[in-house]
Design a protein around this motif. Structure first.
Motif, PDB file in Angstrom:
ATOM      1  N   THR A 109       0.818  -1.207   0.000  1.00  0.00           N
ATOM      2  CA  THR A 109       0.000   0.000   0.000  1.00  0.00           C
ATOM      3  C   THR A 109       0.856   1.262   0.000  1.00  0.00           C
ATOM      4  N   ARG A 110       2.159   1.117   0.148  1.00  0.00           N
ATOM      5  CA  ARG A 110       3.043   2.278   0.139  1.00  0.00           C
ATOM      6  C   ARG A 110       3.266   2.782  -1.287  1.00  0.00           C
ATOM      7  N   PRO A 111       3.559   4.085  -1.454  1.00  0.00           N
ATOM      8  CA  PRO A 111       3.959   4.554  -2.787  1.00  0.00           C
ATOM      9  C   PRO A 111       5.236   3.834  -3.211  1.00  0.00           C
ATOM     10  N   LEU A 112       5.381   3.635  -4.504  1.00  0.00           N
ATOM     11  CA  LEU A 112       6.477   2.824  -5.033  1.00  0.00           C
ATOM     12  C   LEU A 112       7.507   3.703  -5.739  1.00  0.00           C
ATOM     13  N   ALA A 113       8.778   3.440  -5.453  1.00  0.00           N
ATOM     14  CA  ALA A 113       9.877   4.162  -6.098  1.00  0.00           C
ATOM     15  C   ALA A 113      10.889   3.165  -6.647  1.00  0.00           C
ATOM     16  N   VAL A 114      11.518   3.526  -7.739  1.00  0.00           N
ATOM     17  CA  VAL A 114      12.629   2.762  -8.309  1.00  0.00           C
ATOM     18  C   VAL A 114      13.867   3.639  -8.264  1.00  0.00           C
ATOM     19  N   VAL A 115      14.968   3.090  -7.782  1.00  0.00           N
ATOM     20  CA  VAL A 115      16.254   3.788  -7.794  1.00  0.00           C
ATOM     21  C   VAL A 115      17.249   2.913  -8.531  1.00  0.00           C
ATOM     22  N   THR A 116      17.795   3.416  -9.644  1.00  0.00           N
ATOM     23  CA  THR A 116      18.832   2.667 -10.352  1.00  0.00           C
ATOM     24  C   THR A 116      20.202   3.048  -9.786  1.00  0.00           C
ATOM     25  N   GLY A 117      21.163   2.177  -9.999  1.00  0.00           N
ATOM     26  CA  GLY A 117      22.487   2.414  -9.432  1.00  0.00           C
ATOM     27  C   GLY A 117      22.438   2.456  -7.919  1.00  0.00           C
ATOM     28  N   ALA A 118      21.606   1.589  -7.330  1.00  0.00           N
ATOM     29  CA  ALA A 118      21.339   1.653  -5.892  1.00  0.00           C
ATOM     30  C   ALA A 118      22.335   0.873  -5.047  1.00  0.00           C
ATOM     31  N   SER A 119      23.373   0.320  -5.660  1.00  0.00           N
ATOM     32  CA  SER A 119      24.280  -0.539  -4.904  1.00  0.00           C
ATOM     33  C   SER A 119      25.265   0.233  -4.040  1.00  0.00           C
ATOM     34  N   SER A 120      25.408   1.538  -4.256  1.00  0.00           N
ATOM     35  CA  SER A 120      26.356   2.316  -3.454  1.00  0.00           C
ATOM     36  C   SER A 120      26.077   3.803  -3.639  1.00  0.00           C
ATOM     37  N   GLY A 121      26.801   4.628  -2.889  1.00  0.00           N
ATOM     38  CA  GLY A 121      26.810   6.066  -3.100  1.00  0.00           C
ATOM     39  C   GLY A 121      25.449   6.732  -3.051  1.00  0.00           C
ATOM     40  N   ILE A 122      25.220   7.646  -3.989  1.00  0.00           N
ATOM     41  CA  ILE A 122      23.986   8.427  -4.028  1.00  0.00           C
ATOM     42  C   ILE A 122      22.775   7.522  -4.181  1.00  0.00           C
ATOM     43  N   GLY A 123      22.882   6.477  -4.986  1.00  0.00           N
ATOM     44  CA  GLY A 123      21.761   5.579  -5.190  1.00  0.00           C
ATOM     45  C   GLY A 123      21.331   4.885  -3.912  1.00  0.00           C
ATOM     46  N   ALA A 124      22.282   4.321  -3.184  1.00  0.00           N
ATOM     47  CA  ALA A 124      21.956   3.632  -1.926  1.00  0.00           C
ATOM     48  C   ALA A 124      21.396   4.613  -0.911  1.00  0.00           C
ATOM     49  N   ALA A 125      21.996   5.802  -0.811  1.00  0.00           N
ATOM     50  CA  ALA A 125      21.510   6.812   0.132  1.00  0.00           C
ATOM     51  C   ALA A 125      20.094   7.253  -0.217  1.00  0.00           C
ATOM     52  N   THR A 126      19.812   7.405  -1.506  1.00  0.00           N
ATOM     53  CA  THR A 126      18.471   7.809  -1.932  1.00  0.00           C
ATOM     54  C   THR A 126      17.446   6.729  -1.617  1.00  0.00           C
ATOM     55  N   ALA A 127      17.806   5.478  -1.842  1.00  0.00           N
ATOM     56  CA  ALA A 127      16.895   4.381  -1.507  1.00  0.00           C
ATOM     57  C   ALA A 127      16.563   4.401  -0.019  1.00  0.00           C
ATOM     58  N   ARG A 128      17.559   4.632   0.819  1.00  0.00           N
ATOM     59  CA  ARG A 128      17.321   4.680   2.271  1.00  0.00           C
ATOM     60  C   ARG A 128      16.427   5.860   2.648  1.00  0.00           C
ATOM     61  N   GLN A 129      16.679   7.017   2.048  1.00  0.00           N
ATOM     62  CA  GLN A 129      15.880   8.200   2.365  1.00  0.00           C
ATOM     63  C   GLN A 129      14.429   8.006   1.943  1.00  0.00           C
ATOM     64  N   LEU A 130      14.200   7.463   0.766  1.00  0.00           N
ATOM     65  CA  LEU A 130      12.845   7.238   0.294  1.00  0.00           C
ATOM     66  C   LEU A 130      12.123   6.220   1.175  1.00  0.00           C
ATOM     67  N   ALA A 131      12.811   5.161   1.553  1.00  0.00           N
ATOM     68  CA  ALA A 131      12.206   4.149   2.418  1.00  0.00           C
ATOM     69  C   ALA A 131      11.834   4.742   3.773  1.00  0.00           C
ATOM     70  N   ALA A 132      12.711   5.565   4.321  1.00  0.00           N
ATOM     71  CA  ALA A 132      12.429   6.194   5.616  1.00  0.00           C
ATOM     72  C   ALA A 132      11.229   7.127   5.527  1.00  0.00           C
ATOM     73  N   ALA A 133      10.969   7.665   4.327  1.00  0.00           N
ATOM     74  CA  ALA A 133       9.830   8.564   4.120  1.00  0.00           C
ATOM     75  C   ALA A 133       8.543   7.809   3.792  1.00  0.00           C
ATOM     76  N   GLY A 134       8.608   6.477   3.759  1.00  0.00           N
ATOM     77  CA  GLY A 134       7.396   5.689   3.568  1.00  0.00           C
ATOM     78  C   GLY A 134       7.231   5.035   2.219  1.00  0.00           C
ATOM     79  N   TYR A 135       8.226   5.140   1.344  1.00  0.00           N
ATOM     80  CA  TYR A 135       8.139   4.505   0.040  1.00  0.00           C
ATOM     81  C   TYR A 135       8.574   3.044   0.105  1.00  0.00           C
ATOM     82  N   GLU A 136       7.943   2.218  -0.711  1.00  0.00           N
ATOM     83  CA  GLU A 136       8.507   0.907  -1.020  1.00  0.00           C
ATOM     84  C   GLU A 136       9.499   1.141  -2.154  1.00  0.00           C
ATOM     85  N   VAL A 137      10.724   0.698  -1.993  1.00  0.00           N
ATOM     86  CA  VAL A 137      11.776   1.030  -2.956  1.00  0.00           C
ATOM     87  C   VAL A 137      12.256  -0.226  -3.669  1.00  0.00           C
ATOM     88  N   VAL A 138      12.250  -0.171  -4.990  1.00  0.00           N
ATOM     89  CA  VAL A 138      12.875  -1.193  -5.809  1.00  0.00           C
ATOM     90  C   VAL A 138      14.314  -0.748  -6.054  1.00  0.00           C
TER      91      VAL A 138
END
Length: 264
Positions: free
Chosen positions: A19-48
């Motif tokens: 039921t959460r909003p869905l986000a996709v982050v490419t290049g999520a294995s490190s750096g800006i991508g991984a940090a963005t995935a964490r930030q979006l998840a903390a804000a309530g997104y389900e992150v791919v």
């Protein structure tokens, strides 16, 4: 954070949409991508979390309660599998995959480096956007964030391949905004300056740690990945009628791509 029962941190199958909003982050294995995935998840997104390194994104997905999809954005088959895993609706796409290779003058640069940078930064962004655009439109208020660079707005010696690729990302972003103006999708770009991450400069210099460290030498406070991730989150959380066309973010010590204040 534990993994919700209706999502799975693996590549296998298409789990039931939460039921959460869905986000996709490419290049999520490190750096800006991984940090963005964490930030979006903390804000309530389900992150791919999408990237080539399966082990890293599986660990990240387990940490944030998201999903992992192994994906080389330059590979059309991988991108098609990503779209299948995402499903019919998507709220946010962060096109972060990319990077720089080499710092040789244009007359001596390795053409293979240029091809690699265009495949990951430009072709990858195009392919993922094409594949996921129907799901973004279906959400009724989708947002695309293309991670560009100040290198997409200026040039510097030795950076011809990377600046050309990031200029192409900037032009692609602007063109998409024109072409999709009648669609319920915001097209945005964030253009970071110097960001100290564990891999960007190391990858650029083929694993030469000493050369990579010199990039940041004397810069008291370069940006870090979380600085950019927080800005991305702010962009996607604006009201649906607000489009942040371009957000340029640099450390205070950086006046331009080639102009830094370095302490002795």
């Amino acid at each position: 954070m534990t993994t919700p029962p209706n999502s799975a941190p693996t590549d296998e199958g298409t789990p039931e949409r939460s039921t959460r909003p869905l986000a996709v982050v490419t290049g999520a294995s490190s750096g800006i991508g991984a940090a963005t995935a964490r930030q979006l998840a903390a804000a309530g997104y389900e992150v791919v979390c999408a990237a080539r390194r399966s082990d890293r994104i599986k660990d990240l997905a387990a940490e944030i309660g998201g999903r992992a999809v192994t994906c080389d954005v330059s590979d059309a088959g991988d991108v098609a599998r990503l779209a299948q895993a995402v499903g019919a609706r998507l709220d946010v796409l962060v096109n972060n995959a990319g990077g720089a290779l080499g710092l040789a003058p244009a007359a001596q640069t390795d053409v293979a480096d240029w091809r690699g940078m265009f495949e990951s930064n430009v072709v990858g962004t195009l392919q993922v956007t094409q594949a996921l655009l129907p799901a973004l439109v279906a959400s009724g208020a989708g947002t695309i964030v293309n991670v560009g660079s100040i290198a997409g707005r200026t040039v510097y010696e030795g950076g011809s391949g990377y600046t050309a690729a990031k200029h192409a990302v900037a032009v692609l972003t602007e063109t998409l905004r024109l072409e999709l103006v009648d669609q319920p999708v915001r097209i945005t770009e964030i253009a970071p300056g110097m960001v100290r991450t564990e891999e960007f400069s190391l990858t650029r210099f083929g694993g030469d740690q000493e050369r990579a460290d010199k990039v940041y030498e004397g810069v008291k406070e370069p940006l870090v990945a979380d600085d950019v991730a927080e800005a991305v989150l702010w962009m996607v959380q604006r009201p649906a009628h607000v489009n942040i066309d371009l957000l340029v973010i640099k450390p205070r010590a950086q006046a331009a791509s080639h102009k830094m204040h370095r302490e002795p």
